[in-house]
Design a protein around this motif. Structure first.
Motif, PDB file in Angstrom:
ATOM      1  N   SER A 170       0.820  -1.213   0.000  1.00 28.31           N
ATOM      2  CA  SER A 170       0.000   0.000   0.000  1.00 28.31           C
ATOM      3  C   SER A 170       0.851   1.258   0.000  1.00 28.31           C
ATOM      4  O   SER A 170       2.083   1.219   0.028  1.00 28.31           O
ATOM      5  N   GLY A 171       0.171   2.402   0.021  1.00 30.32           N
ATOM      6  CA  GLY A 171       0.837   3.688   0.154  1.00 30.32           C
ATOM      7  C   GLY A 171       0.710   4.246   1.557  1.00 30.32           C
ATOM      8  O   GLY A 171       1.036   5.414   1.795  1.00 30.32           O
ATOM      9  N   MET A 172       0.242   3.404   2.494  1.00 34.14           N
ATOM     10  CA  MET A 172       0.128   3.836   3.887  1.00 34.14           C
ATOM     11  C   MET A 172       1.518   3.892   4.518  1.00 34.14           C
ATOM     12  O   MET A 172       2.445   3.221   4.084  1.00 34.14           O
ATOM     13  N   LYS A 173       1.644   4.663   5.584  1.00 35.84           N
ATOM     14  CA  LYS A 173       2.956   4.922   6.158  1.00 35.84           C
ATOM     15  C   LYS A 173       3.661   3.667   6.634  1.00 35.84           C
ATOM     16  O   LYS A 173       4.897   3.598   6.636  1.00 35.84           O
ATOM     17  N   TYR A 174       2.918   2.651   7.064  1.00 38.57           N
ATOM     18  CA  TYR A 174       3.594   1.429   7.505  1.00 38.57           C
ATOM     19  C   TYR A 174       4.307   0.730   6.357  1.00 38.57           C
ATOM     20  O   TYR A 174       5.230  -0.056   6.581  1.00 38.57           O
ATOM     21  N   ASP A 175       3.904   1.021   5.117  1.00 37.67           N
ATOM     22  CA  ASP A 175       4.562   0.437   3.948  1.00 37.67           C
ATOM     23  C   ASP A 175       5.571   1.375   3.297  1.00 37.67           C
ATOM     24  O   ASP A 175       6.446   0.931   2.542  1.00 37.67           O
ATOM     25  N   THR A 176       5.457   2.679   3.553  1.00 38.55           N
ATOM     26  CA  THR A 176       6.329   3.637   2.870  1.00 38.55           C
ATOM     27  C   THR A 176       7.506   4.123   3.716  1.00 38.55           C
ATOM     28  O   THR A 176       8.534   4.524   3.171  1.00 38.55           O
ATOM     29  N   HIS A 177       7.381   4.108   5.040  1.00 37.67           N
ATOM     30  CA  HIS A 177       8.421   4.674   5.907  1.00 37.67           C
ATOM     31  C   HIS A 177       9.495   3.621   6.175  1.00 37.67           C
ATOM     32  O   HIS A 177       9.268   2.645   6.879  1.00 37.67           O
ATOM     33  N   VAL A 178      10.671   3.838   5.607  1.00 37.78           N
ATOM     34  CA  VAL A 178      11.770   2.872   5.718  1.00 37.78           C
ATOM     35  C   VAL A 178      13.067   3.596   6.074  1.00 37.78           C
ATOM     36  O   VAL A 178      13.192   4.804   5.870  1.00 37.78           O
ATOM     37  N   PRO A 179      14.051   2.880   6.603  1.00 36.51           N
ATOM     38  CA  PRO A 179      15.328   3.515   6.948  1.00 36.51           C
ATOM     39  C   PRO A 179      16.067   4.001   5.704  1.00 36.51           C
ATOM     40  O   PRO A 179      15.891   3.469   4.608  1.00 36.51           O
ATOM     41  N   LEU A 180      16.909   5.003   5.906  1.00 36.00           N
ATOM     42  CA  LEU A 180      17.873   5.414   4.898  1.00 36.00           C
ATOM     43  C   LEU A 180      19.114   5.912   5.625  1.00 36.00           C
ATOM     44  O   LEU A 180      19.101   6.983   6.242  1.00 36.00           O
ATOM     45  N   LEU A 181      20.173   5.123   5.581  1.00 32.73           N
ATOM     46  CA  LEU A 181      21.434   5.439   6.245  1.00 32.73           C
ATOM     47  C   LEU A 181      22.537   5.564   5.204  1.00 32.73           C
ATOM     48  O   LEU A 181      22.630   4.734   4.293  1.00 32.73           O
ATOM     49  N   PHE A 182      23.355   6.590   5.344  1.00 31.22           N
ATOM     50  CA  PHE A 182      24.554   6.753   4.519  1.00 31.22           C
ATOM     51  C   PHE A 182      25.763   6.702   5.440  1.00 31.22           C
ATOM     52  O   PHE A 182      25.724   7.220   6.566  1.00 31.22           O
ATOM     53  N   PHE A 183      26.863   6.140   4.944  1.00 27.93           N
ATOM     54  CA  PHE A 183      28.025   5.928   5.813  1.00 27.93           C
ATOM     55  C   PHE A 183      29.291   5.879   4.972  1.00 27.93           C
ATOM     56  O   PHE A 183      29.292   5.322   3.877  1.00 27.93           O
ATOM     57  N   GLY A 184      30.367   6.477   5.478  1.00 23.79           N
ATOM     58  CA  GLY A 184      31.662   6.309   4.832  1.00 23.79           C
ATOM     59  C   GLY A 184      32.164   7.545   4.125  1.00 23.79           C
ATOM     60  O   GLY A 184      31.818   8.687   4.474  1.00 23.79           O
ATOM     61  N   GLN A 185      32.973   7.340   3.102  1.00 23.93           N
ATOM     62  CA  GLN A 185      33.656   8.435   2.421  1.00 23.93           C
ATOM     63  C   GLN A 185      32.677   9.413   1.780  1.00 23.93           C
ATOM     64  O   GLN A 185      31.739   9.021   1.087  1.00 23.93           O
ATOM     65  N   GLY A 186      32.905  10.686   2.036  1.00 21.01           N
ATOM     66  CA  GLY A 186      32.087  11.731   1.440  1.00 21.01           C
ATOM     67  C   GLY A 186      30.762  11.969   2.122  1.00 21.01           C
ATOM     68  O   GLY A 186      29.987  12.828   1.692  1.00 21.01           O
ATOM     69  N   ILE A 187      30.475  11.235   3.201  1.00 14.43           N
ATOM     70  CA  ILE A 187      29.178  11.335   3.879  1.00 14.43           C
ATOM     71  C   ILE A 187      29.314  12.168   5.143  1.00 14.43           C
ATOM     72  O   ILE A 187      30.195  11.923   5.980  1.00 14.43           O
ATOM     73  N   ASN A 188      28.445  13.152   5.297  1.00 17.34           N
ATOM     74  CA  ASN A 188      28.431  13.962   6.512  1.00 17.34           C
ATOM     75  C   ASN A 188      27.908  13.150   7.692  1.00 17.34           C
ATOM     76  O   ASN A 188      27.150  12.188   7.519  1.00 17.34           O
ATOM     77  N   GLN A 189      28.281  13.563   8.874  1.00 13.39           N
ATOM     78  CA  GLN A 189      27.760  12.940  10.085  1.00 13.39           C
ATOM     79  C   GLN A 189      26.576  13.744  10.582  1.00 13.39           C
ATOM     80  O   GLN A 189      26.647  14.966  10.702  1.00 13.39           O
ATOM     81  N   GLY A 190      25.455  13.080  10.840  1.00  8.79           N
ATOM     82  CA  GLY A 190      24.289  13.796  11.322  1.00  8.79           C
ATOM     83  C   GLY A 190      22.996  13.083  10.996  1.00  8.79           C
ATOM     84  O   GLY A 190      22.969  11.876  10.708  1.00  8.79           O
ATOM     85  N   SER A 191      21.911  13.836  11.012  1.00  9.00           N
ATOM     86  CA  SER A 191      20.591  13.264  10.735  1.00  9.00           C
ATOM     87  C   SER A 191      19.642  14.379  10.323  1.00  9.00           C
ATOM     88  O   SER A 191      19.930  15.562  10.490  1.00  9.00           O
ATOM     89  N   THR A 192      18.507  13.984   9.780  1.00  8.31           N
ATOM     90  CA  THR A 192      17.468  14.947   9.419  1.00  8.31           C
ATOM     91  C   THR A 192      16.098  14.311   9.564  1.00  8.31           C
ATOM     92  O   THR A 192      15.943  13.100   9.378  1.00  8.31           O
TER      93      THR A 192
END
Length: 549
Positions: free
Chosen positions: A492-514
């Motif tokens: 579905s398009g409901m939030k339980y199906d659309t909200h997923v993690p997105l993590l970036f790590f390593g070279q060229g990646i800033n430290q932080g969150s949004t």
């Protein structure tokens, strides 16, 4: 004299500025990691990151969050949220409306039959006696970020895909990959591929399969920790979980060697936490044997952990099995990061981790705690629609197919009968909305003509391909699914199906969150911008500036 001095000083200043500009221009405006690792965790809801946080170790998910960048409000921006479209969208940077992978299986309007998103009878299996290798990415119409890296490096940058599911390996690796490998169970228990990529397996894969390294996982699946510590999950024995063939109840331990006899041999490993571990084993072997990330030309390793999806479908979002699977996956992520540190070098590789969709809580469980939810029978709905078409328009054969919450009409028959397509579409929309479990329904004409700016309608339009999608599309109420009374599903398009993690790590990646909203289609453009390569040719997402600027 004064004027001459001013001119001299001005000329000198301009000369120094020129030197400074030249100095700045010698620095490349992009990062060039030796290796990019793209990880997709199949069916990982965002709250699996937070729900089990206190139980994770320091070297896996926590390391990626603490040392990398965490996009806390990341969503899929289209419907339906399935595995094939998910993997394609992550790596192409666009939605099914552009890349064409509208579902795992979908109705081909030209051939008038169902087709599989990665199926391709033009090719043969390599490494298996079965037809499991008759695959290619040909139904994905656009390039991936890995394709663009191959083009950018004159095909010198390697791309290797690994997943238990064929589509989880094939679609992310793209059209120009050096290899994509997936798992075949039964009595073989091998990692295989397709003649689309090669005529025979590399020696290292042959040797890996020959060792039958998977046998070590045909053992008891026992809990990693004491059962009383699994407080983030429901009871181990409950009526909302599916029961594995050969067992009476869905409880630990699972004697996999014995159970394999009733569950297609090695195939049982898919539906256990060990499926992720054996995927990690093979991915790390590929990392070593293919010498990924050992030179200055960027390579890609794309890995999809499929067993999280199988476990979720079998046991549900709230199960002890899911919690144990993620606690073990955390250790597998740590293993990957450790080997990357050793082989490629700390700070010389880039990793992103996300999911292809989320999952709904088992509706029967939601009902038990008085939260609105339910089930519907799509076959019954299909029968009702056929009866309606016969009564109102003279033939039940006007409905060619019903799949993926879409109705496909026979346009040729409509023309022969002198009927109007739009009249039939609107009549079906009105009829569908008579059902209690329906949230909304739309005709193809409405989706194509109306400029929606927010809500589920935007997601529907992003998931709609004029060449491949149906005449009418409907949306179920939140918590309503067409599935068994046990286990979880998605789409579905409901939030339980659309909200997923997105993590970036390593070279060229800033430290932080949004907590600013990001879309799954932003991943490929972000990695492209980091590498300084062209975006995938159908990309509609945008680079996430906070991650790399």
């Amino acid at each position: 004299m004064k004027h001459l001095m001013v001119r001299f000083l001005l000329a000198g200043a301009l000369f120094l500025c020129g030197l400074n500009l030249n100095s700045q221009s010698s620095e490349a405006p992009f990062e060039n990691p030796k290796l990019v690792v793209g990880i997709v965790v199949d069916q990982m809801r965002y709250d699996y990151l937070t729900r089990f946080w206190n139980r994770y170790g320091d070297g896996g998910f926590k390391r990626m969050v603490n040392e990398g960048f965490n996009c806390k409000n990341n969503h899929f921006n289209y419907i339906p949220t399935y595995t094939g479209p998910g993997h394609a969208s992550v790596h192409t940077g666009t939605t099914p409306s552009v890349h064409g992978v509208i579902s795992n299986n979908f109705f081909d309007k030209r051939k008038k039959k169902m087709v599989y998103c990665a199926g391709d009878d033009r090719y043969e299996s390599v490494g298996s006696k079965t037809d499991a290798g008759k695959m290619s990415p040909h139904r994905m119409l656009t390039t991936t970020v890995a394709d663009q890296n191959r083009l950018h490096t004159q095909m010198r940058g390697k791309t290797i895909g690994v997943a238990i599911k064929d589509r989880g390996s094939i679609l992310p690796a793209g059209h120009s990959a050096n290899a994509a490998y997936w798992f075949v169970g039964g009595d073989e228990g091998n990692w295989i591929t397709s003649t689309f990529y090669m005529d025979e397996l590399p020696n290292w894969v042959k040797q890996y399969n020959k060792k039958k390294s998977l046998k070590k996982y045909l053992k008891d699946w026992e809990l990693l920790y004491d059962i009383n510590t699994y407080e983030a999950s429901g009871l181990d024995n409950n009526k909302f979980e599916g029961v594995v063939k050969g067992k009476d109840t869905p409880v630990f331990p699972y004697g996999l060697k014995k159970l394999s006899k009733k569950n297609d041999g090695y195939s049982i490993l898919r539906t256990t936490a060990y499926g992720n571990s054996m995927t990690t084993d093979f991915a790390l072997e590929a990392l070593t044997q293919e010498a990924l990330g050992v030179d200055d030309i960027t390579d890609f390793l794309v890995v999809s952990f499929s067993s999280t999806d199988y476990v979720g479908h079998q046991f549900g979002v709230n199960s002890v099995e899911i919690e144990d699977t993620y606690l073990r996956l955390d250790k597998d992520i740590e293993r990957i990061l450790n080997q990357l540190d050793e082989q490629v070098g700390k700070g010389k590789y880039t990793v992103f981790l996300t999911a292809d969709h989320g999952a709904v809580h088992v509706p029967s469980y939601l009902q038990s705690v008085k939260i609105p939810a339910g089930y519907y029978d799509w076959r019954s709905l299909k029968s009702d629609m056929e009866m309606f078409l016969k009564a109102e328009f003279g033939s039940e054969k006007l409905l060619l197919n019903m799949s993926n919450a879409q109705l496909f009409l026979d346009h040729q028959l409509i023309k022969e009968m002198g009927l109007d397509v739009e009249d039939i579409q609107e009549a079906l929309v009105a009829k569908i909305l008579e059902y209690d479990y329906m949230h909304n329904a739309y005709s193809a004409e409405t989706l194509l003509e109306v400029n929606f700016t927010e809500g589920l309608e935007v997601a529907l339009k992003n998931g709609y391909s004029q060449m491949r999608s149906g005449d009418v599309i409907y949306v179920l109420n939140p918590g309503v699914i067409s599935y068994s009374m046990t286990g979880s599903t998605h789409g579905s398009g409901m939030k339980y199906d659309t909200h997923v993690p997105l993590l970036f790590f390593g070279q060229g990646i800033n430290q932080g969150s949004t907590t600013e909203k990001t879309n799954i289609t932003d991943i490929a453009p972000t990695i492209s911008a980091l590498l300084g390569i062209a975006f995938p040719n159908g990309a509609t997402g945008q680079p996430i500036s906070k991650v790399i600027d």
